[in-house]
Design a protein around this motif. Structure first.
Motif, PDB file in Angstrom:
ATOM      1  N   PRO A 107      36.102  40.037  23.055  1.00 57.94           N
ATOM      2  CA  PRO A 107      37.322  40.251  22.265  1.00 57.94           C
ATOM      3  C   PRO A 107      37.904  41.644  22.476  1.00 57.94           C
ATOM      4  N   PHE A 108      39.224  41.724  22.378  1.00 57.19           N
ATOM      5  CA  PHE A 108      39.916  42.993  22.519  1.00 57.19           C
ATOM      6  C   PHE A 108      39.993  43.690  21.166  1.00 57.19           C
ATOM      7  N   PRO A 109      40.199  45.017  21.161  1.00 63.63           N
ATOM      8  CA  PRO A 109      40.241  45.758  19.892  1.00 63.63           C
ATOM      9  C   PRO A 109      41.232  45.206  18.877  1.00 63.63           C
TER      10      PRO A 109
ATOM     11  N   PRO B  32      40.543  44.310  13.155  1.00 64.02           N
ATOM     12  CA  PRO B  32      41.725  44.538  14.002  1.00 64.02           C
ATOM     13  C   PRO B  32      42.050  46.028  14.118  1.00 64.02           C
ATOM     14  N   THR B  33      42.203  46.499  15.346  1.00 67.92           N
ATOM     15  CA  THR B  33      42.375  47.929  15.595  1.00 67.92           C
ATOM     16  C   THR B  33      43.411  48.171  16.679  1.00 67.92           C
ATOM     17  N   VAL B  34      44.258  49.152  16.454  1.00 71.56           N
ATOM     18  CA  VAL B  34      45.179  49.626  17.481  1.00 71.56           C
ATOM     19  C   VAL B  34      44.672  50.972  17.977  1.00 71.56           C
TER      20      VAL B  34
ATOM     21  N   THR C 257      37.163  51.124  24.167  1.00 71.12           N
ATOM     22  CA  THR C 257      36.050  50.470  23.469  1.00 71.12           C
ATOM     23  C   THR C 257      34.834  51.385  23.384  1.00 71.12           C
ATOM     24  N   ALA C 258      34.627  52.248  24.394  1.00 73.57           N
ATOM     25  CA  ALA C 258      33.549  53.236  24.309  1.00 73.57           C
ATOM     26  C   ALA C 258      33.853  54.232  23.195  1.00 73.57           C
ATOM     27  N   LEU C 259      35.132  54.577  23.045  1.00 67.24           N
ATOM     28  CA  LEU C 259      35.546  55.456  21.955  1.00 67.24           C
ATOM     29  C   LEU C 259      35.212  54.823  20.607  1.00 67.24           C
TER      30      LEU C 259
END
Length: 443
Positions: A194-196, A205-207, A176-178
């Motif tokens: 929330p998660f990425p 939405p991100t993987v 998340t810092a990235l």
């Protein structure tokens, strides 16, 4: 187990291994053609069936992470590759990207197709300029060949790939810092949820996957899930890089099945340097609890290493012989974590700072045995209470070193300094505390 399993490193000895021509000569991009002929969901199921787990340290199942993306979210989907390799002792992604960047590019295209993303980012640590240049060259080669861009290989699939250079912060290895850094903000971890997968890059939405995870995908597509699961163990399938560094005869990258032991790796690496014996080692970089000689035959897979009290992490095997001072080694690691803490959360910001002071006192003979309890108390207040895993990781070498080498800490107290280097201890006896803040007295 006596053999290695060169897959990602199979062609590193080719002079042109990093070029498009050299990669194609060894079957490169054939997996992409196969993947584009499959349905995206079928690809996700294939990666799930392979048992591929994240190679960035956490070991989360890659296919499952891809499947977490919500189907009803109207926002664009993003694929982000974490190439911000900066964990002390971890050195697998950089040589992979130098020798074989196209295997990552091919993996990115396949993964983006599988998750229905038309935009991918590769976030590379800014200091490794030679890697950034080579990776950007590979991306441009692929773009010129029609492998990136519009209607890739006539499939109707569009993809743009951006190689982004970070600003050199260890914390940006946290996903998340990235993402914050990629958006142009200061790299600091976000509160989850929330998660990425739900709200990642640009709240979409991100993987986020590690370099080695994505680079393993083309071989899985080309050879099948059963081929991959035939290597490794039941719950830790496949192969991976084991990065041996430190007091070994032949340090380097050893690509082997998960479940291999350090004893087997040392046999292939020529053993500990002549005339010395193993004292302690890290199974997954400096943020994993240290192991000793008694763990030589522990299978290096996620479950076995966890059961033995550590973490497989990035398989960064730092090897230390009997000449190494444990207190000094741990102190240097914690100085790194104190320096690299983003400062967002109090436990990590203050806990690492004060551990540096206590370890410095102990190393130079100014501490007491009560300082060991103080270190453990700080770790107790840091473990599980920080925004991200940096805080947890920093406690690992401290707690495990006290567990395995408590007497060595006490020897520093009773002998008035480091028993491994008396001259260094005497010279440094009156120096200021490492990292001391202006106007602040020793506590």
């Amino acid at each position: 187990m006596t053999t290695l399993t060169p897959v990602l490193s199979a062609n590193w000895d080719r002079a042109d291994s990093f070029t498009l021509e050299g990669y194609r000569a060894t079957g490169g991009y054939q997996a992409l053609r196969t993947a584009l002929g499959m349905a995206p969901d079928t690809l996700v199921d294939l990666v799930k069936a392979s048992g591929l787990r994240g190679r960035g340290g956490a070991g989360f199942p890659t296919g499952m992470k891809w499947g977490f993306l919500p189907k009803d979210n109207p926002n664009p989907r993003y694929l982000v590759v974490n190439a911000d390799e900066s964990e002390p002792g971890t050195c697998k992604d950089v040589p992979l990207l130098l020798a074989n960047p196209h295997v990552l590019v091919e993996g990115v295209i396949i993964a983006a197709y599988a998750i229905r993303s038309s935009q991918a980012f590769i976030y590379v640590r800014g200091e490794v300029l030679h890697v950034i240049r080579r990776l950007r060259h590979a991306v441009e080669e692929a773009r010129s060949a029609g492998l990136i861009g519009k209607d890739i290989l006539g499939s109707g699939f569009d993809l743009d790939v951006v190689v982004h250079a970070g600003a050199g912060a260890y914390i940006c290895g946290e996903e998340t810092a990235l993402l914050d850094s990629l958006e142009g903000y200061r790299g600091q971890p976000r509160l989850k949820p929330p998660f990425p997968a739900v709200a990642g890059l640009y709240a979409s939405p991100t993987v986020v996957n590690n370099v080695e995870s994505i680079a393993s995908v083309p071989a899985i597509v080309a050879n099948g899930a059963e081929w991959f699961t035939a290597m490794g163990t039941e719950k830790s399938a496949g192969f991976g890089f084991f990065s041996l560094s430190g007091h070994v005869v032949r340090p380097g990258q050893y690509e082997a099945p998960l479940g291999i032991t350090l004893r087997e790796l040392l046999d292939m690496a020529g053993g500990i340097r002549p005339g010395h014996r193993l004292k302690f080692w890290t199974p997954g970089g400096s943020s994993t609890p240290i192991f000793t000689e008694e763990h030589l035959d522990t299978p290096l897979d996620f479950e076995s290493v966890g059961a033995a009290g550590s973490m497989l992490g990035t398989r960064a095997l730092q090897i230390f012989d009997e000449t190494t001072c444990v207190v000094r080694a741990v102190g240097r690691w914690i100085e790194f974590y104190a320096h690299e803490s983003c400062g967002k959360c109090t436990p990590c910001r203050e806990g690492n700072y004060w551990m540096v002071q206590v370890l410095d006192r102990l190393e130079h003979g100014r501490g007491t045995e009560a300082d060991l309890d103080k270190l453990l108390d700080i770790c107790d207040n840091l473990l599980g209470r920080s925004f991200c895993a940096l805080g947890d990781g920093a406690t690992s070498p401290v707690m495990s070193s006290i567990k395995h080498f408590r007497q060595e800490y006490i020897d520093h107290v009773t002998q008035g300094g480091c028993p491994f280097d008396h001259s260094r201890s005497t010279v440094w006896a009156d120096r200021p505390l490492a990292g001391a803040r202006a106007g602040e007295e020793e506590r």
